[in-house]
Write a protein that holds these residues in place. Structure first.
Motif, mmCIF file in Angstrom:
data_model
loop_
_atom_site.group_PDB
_atom_site.id
_atom_site.type_symbol
_atom_site.label_atom_id
_atom_site.label_comp_id
_atom_site.label_asym_id
_atom_site.label_seq_id
_atom_site.Cartn_x
_atom_site.Cartn_y
_atom_site.Cartn_z
ATOM 1 N N UNK A 1 6.071 42.855 -28.196
ATOM 2 C CA UNK A 1 5.831 41.516 -27.652
ATOM 3 C C UNK A 1 4.366 41.095 -27.759
ATOM 4 N N UNK A 2 3.454 42.040 -28.021
ATOM 5 C CA UNK A 2 2.039 41.651 -28.138
ATOM 6 C C UNK A 2 1.340 42.243 -29.357
ATOM 7 N N UNK B 1 -4.994 42.119 -20.198
ATOM 8 C CA UNK B 1 -6.145 42.990 -20.471
ATOM 9 C C UNK B 1 -5.683 44.347 -20.984
ATOM 10 N N UNK B 2 -4.607 44.886 -20.405
ATOM 11 C CA UNK B 2 -4.072 46.163 -20.885
ATOM 12 C C UNK B 2 -3.464 46.016 -22.276
ATOM 13 N N UNK B 3 -2.857 44.884 -22.538
ATOM 14 C CA UNK B 3 -2.315 44.640 -23.872
ATOM 15 C C UNK B 3 -3.439 44.605 -24.909
ATOM 16 N N UNK C 1 -6.717 46.960 -29.305
ATOM 17 C CA UNK C 1 -8.048 47.301 -29.798
ATOM 18 C C UNK C 1 -8.159 48.775 -30.165
ATOM 19 N N UNK C 2 -7.504 49.638 -29.389
ATOM 20 C CA UNK C 2 -7.574 51.075 -29.638
ATOM 21 C C UNK C 2 -6.408 51.629 -30.418
ATOM 22 N N UNK C 3 -5.483 50.761 -30.829
ATOM 23 C CA UNK C 3 -4.244 51.188 -31.505
ATOM 24 C C UNK C 3 -3.570 52.323 -30.734
ATOM 25 N N UNK D 1 -2.760 56.720 -16.630
ATOM 26 C CA UNK D 1 -1.320 56.520 -16.846
ATOM 27 C C UNK D 1 -1.106 55.883 -18.219
ATOM 28 N N UNK D 2 0.066 56.057 -18.782
ATOM 29 C CA UNK D 2 0.354 55.422 -20.058
ATOM 30 C C UNK D 2 0.382 53.911 -19.870
ATOM 31 N N UNK D 3 0.212 53.185 -20.960
ATOM 32 C CA UNK D 3 0.253 51.723 -20.872
ATOM 33 C C UNK D 3 1.638 51.232 -20.435
#
Length: 425
Positions: A45-46, A378-380, A385-387, A404-406
């Motif tokens: 979705x992002x 922001x988390x998306x 940015x960091x793949x 924690x995981x995204x």
């Protein structure tokens, strides 16, 4: 016997590498559970199709390099002992100077230099990987400069530690580990105190935040959190990376709020305020001091176990290692190998505690800013940015993730968003 031990050690490392590769590339499942598909935590979705593909490729190789690096360090120290290199380093120091501290300095420089050369290929592969996937923007010359700074800072600290450590071992064969631990407390606090003003500026330039309007908003947030901070610092990271980051660093009067310029360039004010509120939560909830206490407790246990294991290993394989007792400077690779193994073995526990603290900080930040949309986006952006993998394999999460995981972070924010919407209606 030593040759056979070395052969089996290399064979074990190769087999371990194949097992890790098989797990990461064929066995591990990183697909999203059905109930999260289509949610804001779903990378589809992002991220576009290319970003999804690159994030999977990059994460797999990066995780492989992580799992190969620590055992490679153990293997190198083990082979340095078996081949007699450690004994040779000690002899070179003895032949060069009569000063006992000069001998330690020569031994440590040879050990550090040889270890650096042995691990350099893996470090370069990691750097080149991040360049290939456009995570790093750093030139090779700039990267080598940072590598050399790392080398000399680590050498300086190791020289002090080793000189004191072996003096303690010779003074007290039974309780050196306890005295070493007691001395490590002020040393650790000192390093943390001076890091923001002496060490960090060696790598990057820090300066007051240029956006004064944003600085005012952040300082207002800090005031609400009762954080004694007068300035927000900006650091020029765009010439080195495309990743995003922000943090609160230092202890006492040297504590400071730091924002990467990449974060400022890519996120809006609301997103930055959420991230800063998250970092401030660590200060408010004393996570830094809890972390120091936890580190010191683990180091006490680690030094005790290291002392016991060194005595046992030397009594059993001292001839193969070319060392007679733990007080012999040539036993340093054995000390470092055991300590590194124990640190790796304890990482699931320390990561678990860290993930709990990070989840607490997320909760604090969303309650302070009350802007779930900014938090989620922001988390998306951080993931893009960091793949980063949104749902990494279990072993990767256990051994690598201090956050924690995204998937976990964004899904919790979605739950908060739903609760907020229901309360408002």
């Amino acid at each position: 016997m030593a040759r056979k031990m070395g052969f089996y050690a290399v064979l074990a490392y190769v087999l371990y590498g194949f097992l890790v590769y098989w797990y990461l590339f064929y066995l591990a499942d990183t697909s999203l559970p059905f109930e999260y598909q289509g949610s804001k935590a779903d990378p589809a979705t992002f991220m576009d199709g290319r970003e999804l593909m690159l994030s999977e490729e990059y994460s797999k190789v990066r995780n492989l390099l992580f799992f190969l690096s620590a055992p490679l360090e153990w293997l190198i120290y083990f082979l340095i002992l078996l081949t007699g290199l450690s004994k040779a380093f000690k002899k070179w120091g003895k032949d060069t100077t009569k000063n006992k501290y000069g001998r330690v300095a020569i031994y440590v420089i040879w050990l550090s230099f040889f270890s650096y050369l042995a691990t350099f290929p893996l470090s370069y592969i990691s750097y080149n990987l991040s360049r290939t996937y456009n995570i790093s923007t750093q030139t090779f010359a700039s990267w080598m400069k940072d590598e050399l700074i790392d080398f000399w800072i680590n050498y300086g600290m190791m020289l002090v530690i080793v000189a004191v450590l072996y003096l303690l071992i010779k003074k007290s064969r039974r309780f050196w580990w306890m005295f070493a631990w007691l001395l490590s407390i002020p040393f650790t606090l000192f390093i943390m105190f001076v890091q923001p003003i002496l060490i960090d500026p060696l790598y990057n330039d820090f300066y007051p935040l240029k956006d004064k309007e944003l600085e005012t908003k952040i300082l207002e947030l800090a005031s609400r959190a009762e954080i004694p901070s007068e300035h927000v610092f900006e650091v020029n990271m765009a010439e080195k990376t495309n990743s995003l980051n922000a943090y609160v660093t230092g202890i006492g009067s040297n504590s400071r709020i730091v924002l990467w310029d990449t974060t400022l360039n890519r996120l809006n004010d609301d997103q930055i305020l959420f991230i800063m509120a998250h970092e401030m939560a660590h200060y408010v909830e004393k996570h830094l001091y809890i972390g120091i206490a936890g580190y010191l407790l683990l180091s006490l246990v680690g030094l005790y176990l290291t002392a016991r294991l060194m005595n046992w290993l030397i009594s059993r394989w001292g001839n193969e290692f070319k060392i007679k007792d733990p007080g012999d400077l040539a036993s340093l690779p054995l000390f470092l190998m055991i300590l590194s193994m124990l640190a790796f073995a304890s990482s699931p526990l320390s990561n678990f505690v860290s993930r709990y603290q990070e989840a607490r900080a997320d909760r604090y930040a969303i309650e302070m800013t009350d802007n779930p949309e900014a938090a989620i986006t922001s988390f998306q952006e951080l993931s893009k940015a960091g793949l980063s993998q949104v749902n990494p394999p279990l072993l990767v999460k256990i051994f690598r993730y201090g956050h924690p995981t995204m998937l976990e972070r964004i899904s919790r924010l979605e739950e908060y968003e739903v609760q907020k919407r229901n309360n408002d209606s």
